[in-house]
Design a protein around this motif. Structure first.
Motif, PDB file in Angstrom:
ATOM      1  N   TYR A   1       0.828  -1.218   0.000  1.00  0.00           N
ATOM      2  CA  TYR A   1       0.000   0.000   0.000  1.00  0.00           C
ATOM      3  C   TYR A   1       0.855   1.258   0.000  1.00  0.00           C
ATOM      4  N   ILE A   2       2.033   1.159   0.556  1.00  0.00           N
ATOM      5  CA  ILE A   2       2.961   2.293   0.502  1.00  0.00           C
ATOM      6  C   ILE A   2       3.369   2.538  -0.948  1.00  0.00           C
TER       7      ILE A   2
ATOM      8  N   ARG B   1       1.856   1.593  -3.708  1.00  0.00           N
ATOM      9  CA  ARG B   1       0.740   1.987  -4.581  1.00  0.00           C
ATOM     10  C   ARG B   1       0.216   3.383  -4.251  1.00  0.00           C
ATOM     11  N   ASN B   2      -0.005   3.624  -2.977  1.00  0.00           N
ATOM     12  CA  ASN B   2      -0.752   4.836  -2.615  1.00  0.00           C
ATOM     13  C   ASN B   2       0.131   6.025  -2.236  1.00  0.00           C
ATOM     14  N   ASP B   3       1.266   5.749  -1.618  1.00  0.00           N
ATOM     15  CA  ASP B   3       2.132   6.865  -1.236  1.00  0.00           C
ATOM     16  C   ASP B   3       3.118   7.204  -2.342  1.00  0.00           C
TER      17      ASP B   3
ATOM     18  N   ARG C   1       0.570  -5.080  -7.653  1.00  0.00           N
ATOM     19  CA  ARG C   1      -0.886  -5.183  -7.567  1.00  0.00           C
ATOM     20  C   ARG C   1      -1.382  -5.994  -6.375  1.00  0.00           C
ATOM     21  N   PHE C   2      -2.579  -5.644  -5.962  1.00  0.00           N
ATOM     22  CA  PHE C   2      -3.255  -6.389  -4.901  1.00  0.00           C
ATOM     23  C   PHE C   2      -4.016  -7.566  -5.511  1.00  0.00           C
ATOM     24  N   GLY C   3      -3.719  -8.768  -5.007  1.00  0.00           N
ATOM     25  CA  GLY C   3      -4.459  -9.929  -5.491  1.00  0.00           C
ATOM     26  C   GLY C   3      -5.121 -10.709  -4.379  1.00  0.00           C
TER      27      GLY C   3
ATOM     28  N   VAL D   1       8.135  -2.875 -10.710  1.00  0.00           N
ATOM     29  CA  VAL D   1       8.120  -3.021 -12.172  1.00  0.00           C
ATOM     30  C   VAL D   1       8.437  -1.683 -12.857  1.00  0.00           C
ATOM     31  N   GLU D   2       8.098  -0.584 -12.192  1.00  0.00           N
ATOM     32  CA  GLU D   2       8.406   0.727 -12.781  1.00  0.00           C
ATOM     33  C   GLU D   2       9.908   0.981 -12.791  1.00  0.00           C
TER      34      GLU D   2
ATOM     35  N   TYR E   1      -3.222  -8.930 -15.363  1.00  0.00           N
ATOM     36  CA  TYR E   1      -3.205  -8.518 -13.957  1.00  0.00           C
ATOM     37  C   TYR E   1      -2.117  -9.237 -13.150  1.00  0.00           C
TER      38      TYR E   1
ATOM     39  N   LYS F   1       1.954   1.716  -9.209  1.00  0.00           N
ATOM     40  CA  LYS F   1       0.758   0.878  -9.215  1.00  0.00           C
ATOM     41  C   LYS F   1       0.915  -0.418  -9.991  1.00  0.00           C
ATOM     42  N   GLY F   2       2.110  -0.654 -10.523  1.00  0.00           N
ATOM     43  CA  GLY F   2       2.336  -1.936 -11.190  1.00  0.00           C
ATOM     44  C   GLY F   2       2.450  -3.071 -10.183  1.00  0.00           C
TER      45      GLY F   2
ATOM     46  N   CYS G   1       0.667 -10.276 -14.397  1.00  0.00           N
ATOM     47  CA  CYS G   1       1.933 -10.293 -15.131  1.00  0.00           C
ATOM     48  C   CYS G   1       3.061  -9.503 -14.476  1.00  0.00           C
ATOM     49  N   ASP G   2       2.758  -8.345 -13.899  1.00  0.00           N
ATOM     50  CA  ASP G   2       3.864  -7.563 -13.363  1.00  0.00           C
ATOM     51  C   ASP G   2       4.559  -8.298 -12.215  1.00  0.00           C
TER      52      ASP G   2
END
Ligand code: FES
Ligand code: FES
Lengths: 159, 703
Positions: free
Chosen positions: A25-26, A28-30, A37-39, A75-76, A101, A34-35, A103-104
């Motif tokens: 979450y850090i 993705r959100n901070d 991912r939450f699964g 991934v970025e 979804y 976003k690559g 893949c990364d």
């Protein structure tokens, strides 16, 4: 909430969050990465895989405090559109995705593997993907893409 | 207004300016109602448009599934996006091209035949006179209806349609954010919903005060038995959800069947029997032998890798929801009803999600997001949990199939009967009179779901592919529709075709064995249709099939075949297996005839995916329960196929460039299931008729 410094994709980033916040979450959100991912949030699917000091690990059950002081790659950090990592390029060349979804996370596991083993056997590739799930059934193409990436890395490393 | 000559979607939305627009900077926008769900449709639609318009595909921008602008093409489902959406786009673009060429002919005072279109420029052959779509855009009014007169290009002239163009959405997906899950709006909060632990459970008590006091919590919304949480940070929403789960008490019903065995509970339930297909009269005389068998298939989960997610914003009374729904227009109307808004005050904009394989949680989470956005006055990114996705989204129906065949003295099939027990296979929101969204049943006052009804033939739900493709002189197909289902059921990839084809193709093998004939030869003997024969022959050749039983007690091979829906793609699948501690699939060979292939590699990719998913269903998957709750809640309790269980796969496309294109997303499911069961039989002489083919089932069959 505490201020922490994370080293992500080669850059020191400051974040303020509760120390037990999962790294997922850090990122993705901070940090807007976003690559990753939450699964499942339970370490069971691999969608959230990042590379931590050279090892592919799920970021959904890795608390912020324990990620501090480590080299984190998402991934970025390995490539972007126009300048893709050979593994990303191979996924596109082979069209190794349906929804994409999963893949990364798989790309990150493959990068960690190929950084360690130049020419992995098929068994080693499958073993590296042990905890990754794909529901679309892109598996055979994904395995092919990783073999293609290994070959292209070997080729560009050749004198 | 009706246009009988037009493709279905174009007849429904005939205005050409709803499909095509020439933009500044030499670009083209096309609007499609068929949305990307990982099947590559956005790329295929771009190929079709680029081909018909004769513009470089890079100029084509596809906008799909946006209620503010795209045509309403219903649901993206049933492998129909190319067959229906693609063909509407093809005709619309052919009409547009014809209008522009006619305008250019007027301008240059030449005949239409003298004009050539090349990457959007329209020139007079042999001269340097030229104009373009963009130059003429002001003169050619597309605010008119399609006529059905323009002829799309002949297949032989295709250069873009028919080539394996790379998927346009993949580079973004492989390098970072690209899904609705990754969207963000200023002031956005993170939403979670506390789902009732079982279907119909009612909230008895929840002390919201302690949850509201947790860090970052912005709102705790309790409406009837709907409990939603909004928090500033995602991990705060997760923590609050966990606390709410521990604090809530529920009144649950012990409503689930005692037995989880389909053979026990399904035929015991109230059913309506109808004869859905009949050919000739089933023989009463001349029957030398009768064979019969019963097959079963459990409830299956969609089990998307990315749990469903939606983003909602309520601004000045207007609600916008970004969603990975398969039916944005239907969803808009359903959300409007559930929230007492006018449909005009709601927009649904498609954004990509993880693969859904049918009706998963995509629509439900959209209403969750909308309710929370309305309640907390800020945009909400509403994310389902893994448990929500597995336990709360609809399942594919359990099914039971009885098949019997009457043979004459020469062992020929003279009669065939197929009888189904099944729940309806589609309860998609907007297809009935009720509101078919999870949260709508929990809020106070609750909305009623639609009365369960099934998809009728020719497409069929429970009855999809129940009519055998073989040329038997007489058949009778009956369906016992069990309307009420103990678990929530709706469309899962291929609907009833998976179980029906599994049963038919297993039984055909049983007949072949009884007649001491080779399974491939036996099938061919009963099939006249050349395209059916061709896929079987192609697969058999690719697999180096030799007649007779090959099994050696460990290894074996089997075949399955069907024409999907009896109207769509033909597919034959051959599986090679080895039986040890479990049934290991070593190699799968398939042949497909889908008419014109718009994108051959994407077609193969879809078939490969269909095969692998069907292997997973067939070997491992079943939804189980105790007396009140479904037990599928994590990847531990609902395991799916893993990388070390995936075989080599080779798919051959039987090329038919002049035949209409057919969808392939679902054609391999049933044939794959049967091929595996038949391979198990070939290997060990064991006939397992109940799915999944788990080690326990195989061991039991051995006793
Ligand atoms: S989200 Fe981390 S392993 Fe599934
Ligand atoms: S490509 Fe969709 S889950 Fe793997």
């Amino acid at each position: 909430m505490t201020l922490r410094t994370l080293r992500v994709n080669g850059i020191d980033r400051e974040v303020t969050a509760a120390p037990d916040t999962p790294l997922l979450y850090i990122l993705r959100n901070d940090l807007g990465l976003k690559g990753t991912r939450f699964g499942c949030g339970e370490g069971q699917c691999g969608a959230c895989t990042v590379i931590l000091d050279g090892r592919a690990v799920p970021s959904c059950d890795l608390p912020l405090w324990s990620a501090e002081g480590h080299e984190i790659t998402t991934v970025e950090g390995i490539g972007r559109e126009g300048a893709l990592h050979p593994v990303q390029q191979a996924f596109i060349d082979v069209q190794a995705a349906q929804c994409g979804y999963c893949c990364d996370g798989i790309v990150m596991a493959a990068v960690a593997l190929l950084d360690r083993v130049r020419d992995p056997s098929d068994e080693a590739i499958v073993a590296a993907l042990e905890r990754h799930l794909c529901r679309c059934g892109a598996h055979t193409r994904i395995l092919r893409a990783i073999r293609v990436a290994a070959a292209s890395i070997a080729e560009s490393a050749a004198p | 207004m009706s246009h009988p000559a037009l493709p279905r979607s174009l007849a429904a939305t005939p205005r050409l300016d709803r499909w095509v627009r020439f933009d500044d900077e030499l670009a083209v926008t096309v609007w499609s109602g068929k949305v990307e769900i990982g099947q590559g449709i956005a790329t295929a639609i771009a190929q079709i448009a680029a081909e018909e318009l004769d513009v470089d595909i890079r100029r084509v921008n596809v906008v799909a599934g946006d209620t503010t602008q795209s045509p309403d093409e219903g649901y993206t489902s049933g492998s129909q996006s190319i067959e229906i959406g693609g063909m509407a786009m093809r005709q619309a673009c052919a009409e547009v091209r014809a209008l522009f060429v006619a305008e250019a002919a007027r301008r240059f005072e030449v005949s239409v035949a003298a004009l050539r279109v090349c990457d959007g420029s329209i020139g007079v052959a042999g001269t340097d006179l030229a104009t373009s779509y963009w130059e003429l855009a002001a003169q050619v009014d597309l605010a008119r209806d399609a006529s059905g007169v323009a002829q799309p290009k002949a297949a032989a002239l295709h250069t873009v349609a028919g080539s394996s163009v790379q998927r346009r959405d993949l580079p973004a997906k492989l390098t970072g954010g690209a899904y609705v899950h990754d969207m963000a709006l200023p002031g956005m909060v993170h939403g979670r919903v506390l789902r009732p632990p079982s279907r119909g459970a009612r909230l008895e008590g929840l002390d919201t005060g302690t949850i509201r006091a947790m860090p970052g919590v912005v709102a705790v919304v309790v409406n009837g038995s709907f409990v939603g949480i909004c928090a500033e940070r995602e991990e705060q929403a997760i923590a609050a959800l966990k606390a709410a789960r521990a604090a809530a008490s529920w009144r649950e019903r012990r409503s689930l069947p005692q037995s989880t065995d389909v053979r026990d509970f399904l035929p015991a339930m109230r059913a309506e029997r109808t004869i859905v297909g009949r050919k000739g009269d089933l023989p009463v005389a001349g029957v030398a032998r009768r064979l019969a068998a019963r097959y079963s298939k459990p409830y299956l989960a969609h089990a998307s890798i990315g749990p469903s997610c939606a983003l909602a914003r309520m601004q000045d009374g207007h609600l916008t929801v970004w969603s990975h729904t398969q039916g944005p227009h239907r969803l808009r109307n359903q959300i409007a009803r559930a929230m007492a808004l006018r449909p005009a005050d709601v927009d649904v904009v498609h954004a990509d999600g993880a693969g859904c394989y049918g009706h998963n949680g995509a629509d439900d989470v959209a209403l969750d997001a909308a309710l929370l956005a309305q309640a907390c006055g800020r945009p909400v990114l509403m994310q389902w949990t893994r448990e929500d996705e597995l336990a709360s989204s609809p399942f594919g129906s359990a099914m039971l199939v009885d098949i019997s065949a009457s043979l004459d003295g020469d062992g020929e099939v003279i009669g065939w009967a197929h009888e189904i027990w099944s729940h309806p296979h589609s309860s998609r929101p907007g297809s009935g009179e009720g509101v078919d969204l999870l949260a709508a049943w929990d809020i106070d006052p609750p909305f009623a779901p639609s009365k369960p009804k099934d998809v009728p033939l020719p497409g069929g739900g429970a009855t999809r592919n129940a009519v055998p493709a073989y040329d038997f002189p007489a058949h009778e197909i009956a369906c016992n529709l069990v309307r009420e289902s103990p678990l929530r059921v709706s469309a899962l990839r291929s609907l009833g075709a998976y179980a029906n084809v599994f049963a038919i193709e297993s039984f055909i093998d049983e007949l072949a064995a009884a007649a001491n004939q080779d399974p491939v030869a036996f099938r061919l003997k009963h099939l006249r249709e050349p395209r059916a024969r061709a896929v079987i022959e192609t697969a058999a050749k690719a697999a180096a099939w030799t007649p007779g039983r090959q099994g050696d007690g460990i290894r074996g091979r089997g075949i399955g075949f069907a024409r999907y829906k009896n109207t769509s793609a033909w597919c034959a699948v051959i599986a090679e297996v080895a039986v040890g501690a479990r049934l290991e699939v070593q190699r799968v060979i398939a042949a497909v005839d889908a008419g014109e292939a718009i994108n051959p590699d994407a077609l193969v990719n879809q078939v490969e995916g269909g095969i692998i998913q069907a292997i997973s269903w067939t070997l491992k998957e079943q939804v189980l329960w105790d007396s009140t709750r479904v037990s599928a809640r994590s990847w531990d309790s609902y395991p799916i196929l893993r990388f070390d269980e995936v075989p080599d796969i080779a798919v051959t496309v039987v090329s038919r460039p002049d035949a209409p294109p057919l969808g392939v997303g679902e054609c391999a499911a049933g044939p794959t299931a049967a091929a595996l069961a038949n391979a198990l039989y070939d290997a060990m002489g064991l006939r397992v008729r109940d799915l999944p083919l788990t080690p326990e089932r195989i061991a039991r069959a051995m006793e």
